[in-house]
Structure formats: structure tokens, C-alpha cells
Design a protein around this motif. Structure first.
Motif, PDB file in Angstrom:
ATOM      1  N   SER A   1      11.392  -4.761   4.577  1.00  0.00           N
ATOM      2  CA  SER A   1      12.486  -4.107   4.404  1.00  0.00           C
ATOM      3  C   SER A   1      12.266  -2.652   3.352  1.00  0.00           C
ATOM      4  CB  SER A   1      13.312  -3.810   5.761  1.00  0.00           C
ATOM      5  OG  SER A   1      13.244  -4.505   6.161  1.00  0.00           O
ATOM      6  N   LEU A   2      12.433  -1.511   3.918  1.00  0.00           N
ATOM      7  CA  LEU A   2      12.363  -0.717   2.327  1.00  0.00           C
ATOM      8  C   LEU A   2      13.778   0.137   3.135  1.00  0.00           C
ATOM      9  CD1 LEU A   2       9.701  -0.968   1.396  1.00  0.00           C
ATOM     10  CD2 LEU A   2       8.890   1.088   0.643  1.00  0.00           C
ATOM     11  N   PHE A   3      15.011   0.201   2.235  1.00  0.00           N
ATOM     12  CA  PHE A   3      15.868   0.681   1.479  1.00  0.00           C
ATOM     13  C   PHE A   3      16.169   2.036   1.244  1.00  0.00           C
ATOM     14  CE2 PHE A   3      17.280  -2.714   3.943  1.00  0.00           C
ATOM     15  CZ  PHE A   3      17.660  -3.070   5.151  1.00  0.00           C
ATOM     16  N   PHE A   4      15.883   3.579   2.305  1.00  0.00           N
ATOM     17  CA  PHE A   4      15.559   4.580   1.445  1.00  0.00           C
ATOM     18  C   PHE A   4      16.872   5.344   1.298  1.00  0.00           C
ATOM     19  CE2 PHE A   4      11.895   3.445   3.492  1.00  0.00           C
ATOM     20  CZ  PHE A   4      10.628   3.899   1.672  1.00  0.00           C
TER      21      PHE A   4
ATOM     22  N   GLU B   1       1.021  -1.193   0.042  1.00  0.00           N
ATOM     23  CA  GLU B   1       0.029  -0.237  -0.149  1.00  0.00           C
ATOM     24  C   GLU B   1       1.042   1.285  -0.109  1.00  0.00           C
ATOM     25  OE1 GLU B   1      -3.826  -0.375   2.061  1.00  0.00           O
ATOM     26  OE2 GLU B   1      -3.521  -1.191   3.095  1.00  0.00           O
ATOM     27  N   TYR B   2       1.928   0.855   0.719  1.00  0.00           N
ATOM     28  CA  TYR B   2       3.048   1.788   1.262  1.00  0.00           C
ATOM     29  C   TYR B   2       3.602   2.381  -0.964  1.00  0.00           C
ATOM     30  CZ  TYR B   2       7.231   5.391   1.804  1.00  0.00           C
ATOM     31  OH  TYR B   2       7.715   6.478   1.499  1.00  0.00           O
ATOM     32  N   LEU B   3       4.415   1.492  -1.272  1.00  0.00           N
ATOM     33  CA  LEU B   3       4.376   1.807  -2.227  1.00  0.00           C
ATOM     34  C   LEU B   3       3.932   2.060  -3.292  1.00  0.00           C
ATOM     35  CD1 LEU B   3       6.930  -1.238  -1.922  1.00  0.00           C
ATOM     36  CD2 LEU B   3       7.606   0.955  -2.752  1.00  0.00           C
ATOM     37  N   SER B   4       2.207   1.231  -3.344  1.00  0.00           N
ATOM     38  CA  SER B   4       1.487   2.036  -4.293  1.00  0.00           C
ATOM     39  C   SER B   4       0.529   3.576  -4.886  1.00  0.00           C
ATOM     40  CB  SER B   4       0.074   1.135  -4.405  1.00  0.00           C
ATOM     41  OG  SER B   4       0.995  -0.164  -4.399  1.00  0.00           O
ATOM     42  N   GLN B   5       1.111   4.215  -3.664  1.00  0.00           N
ATOM     43  CA  GLN B   5       0.892   5.591  -3.508  1.00  0.00           C
ATOM     44  C   GLN B   5       2.126   5.918  -5.149  1.00  0.00           C
ATOM     45  OE1 GLN B   5       0.588   7.865   0.596  1.00  0.00           O
ATOM     46  NE2 GLN B   5       1.775   6.143   0.398  1.00  0.00           N
TER      47      GLN B   5
END
Length: 231
Positions: A192-195, A45-49
Motif C-alpha cells: 500500500s502506498l500512502f500519498f 512498476e508504478y514506483l519505477s516511473q
């Protein structure tokens, strides 16, 4: 017997998340049958934005996630090492902006990210040799980009995952963990997302965050009142 409120919770998981279908049919899809990655729902859901229309995506590990990204991104390169699955994807995936490649011999696998001499905005580490792939990813990541490490909670029992996370953190990437349920599973895990520190992907919407699946504030005022009455 279930209370009416708890039954509505179950119905939300069945309808909005399509969790029953994903488990019974062993397929990662949303309520409309569109492909989903095998990430946690909060991560999806976060990535879909975000708007990926000008982004290049690279995946270590192919599957429905490849279709998910192909529907959103400028182009996608996805690496598969299993001959059975590679043959399946070659026959079933026909998106013009998706390039599925067979790579399987030690360093050839992780070094595939360097083959096109370009940098990628999103690199997904979700296949074999995750520590080596994470190390390669930091050298192929575009400025302001993002690395996704799925099943990162395996760090608790796996040296491979400890090394993968260590490599990403050593590159000064910011780690954000998304815990929760995911398609096809009846248990939780972590994506996990690494920004990059200058991450600034643009949203597709006027506001962020948007209403998630099953969110109360996606209902009209009248619908919310009815929901409050019922609870």
C-alpha cells in the motif's frame, strides 16, 4: 498439455518478471539481475516511473530494496535490526549514497527516522514495529511525500497493521493498494502506498503510464499482429 498461448504467459513470467529465478534462488531481482524491493510487481512498476534524483529515502527494513532506492535516489538511510543481516549488508552494500544503520531497542528503532533532523520524501515501513514506525513516519514525511507500507493485507489478521493503517489515514494520506504477485513468492500480497494530498513526483518519461513488463503495446505493430494471429 499447455496451449501455446498459455505457454507464452508462463514464458513471460519466467523472462520478463524472472519469477522462477527469484523463487529458486531466493533473491529479489529483475530480468537483468538488478535488485528489486520485496513489494508487489504492480507497486514496483508504478514506483519505477518516477525521478528520485533529488529525493531522500528512509527505510524501516533493509535489503535489496535499499539497493533499488540507492540506484535512484539522492540518498537512502536504511535501518536493520537483525545482527546477521546487518553484518551482511555492511559487507555487501557499498553505495556511497546508502547508509545502513543498526537500530534495535524499542523506541530507538522507530525514532531513528528523526536522527538526522530532516524530512524524507519516501518512507518505507517494512521492518519491525510497523504501527510505531507508521506513526513516526507521518511526522518525518516531507511535504508532498509518500509512505510505503508493505504486506498491508496482514491488516485482516493483525492489530499491528490495523494500527499502522489507521495512523497513516489519520494523517490525511491517500491510500492506494497494489495487489499482486511479488518476487520470491508463489502467492499474492498487497503493498500500500500512502500519498500526501499534494504528491507530485515527476515522471522520468514523457508519458505516464509507461509500458509495463510484458505489455502488448511495447511491441511493434508487426509484432502485435503476429501475436494476434497466434491467439
Amino acid at each position: 498439455m499447455y496451449s501455446e498461448k498459455f505457454q507464452k504467459f508462463i514464458d513471460m513470467w519466467r523472462v520478463d518478471f524472472a519469477i522462477e529465478r527469484t523463487i529458486d534462488e531466493k533473491v529479489c531481482v529483475d530480468r537483468d539481475g538488478k535488485p528489486l524491493p520485496w513489494y508487489t510487481y504492480p507497486a514496483i512498476e508504478y514506483l519505477s516511473q518516477f525521478d528520485y534524483s533529488d529525493k531522500k529515502i528512509f527505510e524501516f527494513g533493509c535489503g535489496n530494496s535499499s539497493l533499488f532506492w540507492a540506484a535512484r535516489a539522492k540518498n537512502v538511510v536504511s535501518i536493520e535490526d537483525n545482527p546477521k543481516w546487518f553484518d551482511k549488508w555492511q559487507h555487501e552494500f557499498n553505495e556511497e549514497n546508502l547508509d545502513v544503520r543498526w537500530r534495535d531497542e524499542g523506541e530507538i528503532y522507530e525514532n531513528a527516522v528523526f536522527e538526522d533532523d530532516c524530512r524524507y520524501d519516501v518512507i518505507v515501513v517494512d521492518g519491525k514495529r510497523r504501527a510505531e514506525c507508521a506513526k513516526a513516519a507521518v511526522n518525518a514525511l516531507a511535504d508532498g511525500g509518500l509512505v510505503i507500507l508493505d504486506d498491508s493485507d496482514r491488516i485482516n489478521t493483525s492489530q499491528e497493521y490495523k494500527d499502522a493503517v489507521a495512523a497513516l489515514k489519520a494523517a490525511n494520506l491517500l491510500q492506494v493498494d497494489f495487489y499482486g504477485f511479488c518476487p520470491m513468492n508463489n502467492y499474492t500480497k498487497t503493498t500500500s502506498l500512502f500519498f500526501s494530498r499534494n504528491f507530485d513526483f515527476k515522471s522520468k518519461y514523457d508519458v505516464q503510464p509507461i509500458n509495463g513488463w510484458g505489455n502488448l503495446w511495447s511491441l511493434s505493430r508487426r509484432e502485435r499482429k503476429e501475436r494476434y494471429k497466434e491467439s
